[in-house]
Design a protein around this motif. Structure first.
Motif, short mmCIF file in Angstrom:
data_model
loop_
_atom_site.label_atom_id
_atom_site.label_comp_id
_atom_site.label_asym_id
_atom_site.label_seq_id
_atom_site.Cartn_x
_atom_site.Cartn_y
_atom_site.Cartn_z
N ILE A 28 0.73 -1.10 0.07
CA ILE A 28 0.09 0.05 0.07
C ILE A 28 0.95 1.33 -0.04
N LEU A 29 0.51 2.03 -1.04
CA LEU A 29 1.40 3.29 -0.88
C LEU A 29 0.61 4.65 -0.55
N THR A 30 1.27 5.60 -0.20
CA THR A 30 0.66 6.83 -0.07
C THR A 30 1.57 8.15 -0.80
N LEU A 31 1.04 8.76 -1.84
CA LEU A 31 1.76 9.78 -2.63
C LEU A 31 0.81 11.00 -2.19
N GLY A 32 1.20 11.91 -1.44
CA GLY A 32 0.60 12.96 -1.48
C GLY A 32 -0.81 12.70 -0.69
N PRO A 33 -1.76 13.25 -1.51
CA PRO A 33 -3.31 12.98 -0.60
C PRO A 33 -3.90 11.70 -1.13
N LEU A 34 -3.22 10.90 -2.07
CA LEU A 34 -3.51 9.54 -2.82
C LEU A 34 -3.11 8.23 -1.88
N THR A 35 -4.02 7.27 -1.62
CA THR A 35 -3.57 6.13 -1.04
C THR A 35 -4.10 5.05 -1.68
N PHE A 36 -3.05 4.20 -2.36
CA PHE A 36 -3.41 3.16 -3.28
C PHE A 36 -2.62 1.98 -3.31
N ASP A 37 -2.83 0.78 -3.70
CA ASP A 37 -1.92 -0.35 -3.74
C ASP A 37 -0.82 -0.21 -4.78
N GLY A 38 0.17 -0.78 -4.79
CA GLY A 38 1.40 -0.78 -5.77
C GLY A 38 0.62 -1.13 -7.03
N GLY A 39 -0.15 -2.03 -7.13
CA GLY A 39 -0.45 -2.59 -8.54
C GLY A 39 -1.36 -1.45 -9.62
N THR A 40 -1.73 -0.36 -8.68
CA THR A 40 -2.62 0.70 -9.35
C THR A 40 -1.36 1.46 -10.31
N ILE A 41 -0.13 1.25 -9.97
CA ILE A 41 0.70 1.96 -10.84
C ILE A 41 0.98 1.31 -12.23
N LEU A 42 0.78 0.22 -12.38
CA LEU A 42 0.70 -0.63 -13.66
C LEU A 42 -0.48 -0.86 -14.36
N PHE A 43 -1.34 -1.34 -13.37
CA PHE A 43 -2.80 -2.03 -13.87
C PHE A 43 -3.54 -1.07 -14.67
N PRO A 44 -3.51 0.20 -14.66
CA PRO A 44 -4.56 1.08 -15.67
C PRO A 44 -4.07 0.58 -17.03
N LEU A 45 -2.65 0.23 -17.38
CA LEU A 45 -2.32 -0.16 -18.85
C LEU A 45 -3.22 -1.23 -19.19
N SER A 46 -3.49 -2.14 -18.45
CA SER A 46 -4.36 -3.52 -18.71
C SER A 46 -5.83 -2.81 -19.57
N TYR A 47 -6.35 -1.65 -19.07
CA TYR A 47 -7.59 -1.20 -19.65
C TYR A 47 -7.17 -0.47 -20.86
N ILE A 48 -6.07 0.06 -21.09
CA ILE A 48 -5.84 0.53 -22.35
C ILE A 48 -5.32 -0.36 -23.31
#
Length: 226
Positions: A28-48
């Motif tokens: 689980i990552l926190t970048l600024g105000p956003l909290t998300f799991d590490g897979g979120t960094i790459l997973f959007p490419l699957s939708y593309i």
């Protein structure tokens, strides 16, 4: 069936992104105000990749790739579970580290697979239908619109199934919102690249499929689109 020059490459990249994202999601990552799991960094490419598959090759071929991704993720989860359950060698002291990173619980696996199927199929279905309604115009509307729907189902189902009762609500809802905004933001950011890749593929493959007579049943796995 027609032989395509680049369909296998896109399929391989799609499955690779899915599997890598599942493993990376254990952090689980926190970048600024956003909290998300590490897979979120790459997973959007699957939708593309899913958008490109449906836009160029049609829902029928995209459906087969989605199920291939599902089976691959299931096999990976089962394999990791079996390896984790087997007794480690006496001089191997990393069992706890293995279980922490790769020892996904059945609940996490179920959440991931259910969310993946719901999100990917809704994304592909929406894009295919919008392509007919817009007569092939406004690709940006199809890719972004389908992602907004697909990612809403994917993100919402995964977080609610996996973490309800496990993490406090104060973290649960920010996790859903952060993941959703990040994933949709990536889709919007990559819109120019999506235009370029789909245009190139349509020319290379001499294919620009319209799902006018397609059977949209997700379980209809015929070699044809019908």
């Amino acid at each position: 069936m027609r032989a395509f020059k680049h369909l296998d490459t896109i399929t391989a990249l799609f499955v690779a992104v899915l599997l890598i994202s599942n493993i990376a999601s254990t952090k689980i990552l926190t970048l600024g105000p956003l909290t998300f799991d590490g897979g979120t960094i790459l997973f959007p490419l699957s939708y593309i990749f899913g958008d490109i598959l449906t836009e160029v090759y049609g829902y029928g071929r995209s459906r087969r790739v989605i199920w291939l991704g599902f089976v691959s993720a299931l096999v990976m989860a089962i394999t990791l579970a079996i390896v984790g359950a087997l007794p480690p060698a006496a001089d191997w002291g990393n069992q706890s580290a293995y279980e922490t990173i790769l020892g996904q619980t059945p609940r996490i696996v179920a959440a991931s697979l259910i969310a993946y199927i719901a999100g990917e199929f809704s994304n592909s279905f929406t894009l295919a239908k919008l392509k007919i309604r817009t007569a092939g115009r406004w690709l940006w509307l199809r890719t972004i619109g389908s992602t907004l729907i697909g990612q809403l189902l994917d993100t919402g189902l995964f977080v609610l199934i996996a973490f309800t009762g496990v993490v406090p609500n104060s973290l649960l809802w920010p996790l859903i919102v952060s993941n959703y905004l990040f994933k949709c933001g990536v889709e919007i950011l990559f819109t120019p690249a999506t235009y370029a890749i789909t245009g190139w593929l349509k020319q290379e493959e001499q294919e620009d499929y319209y799902d006018r007579n397609t059977n949209f049943n997700p379980f209809h796995l015929s070699q044809t689109h019908q």
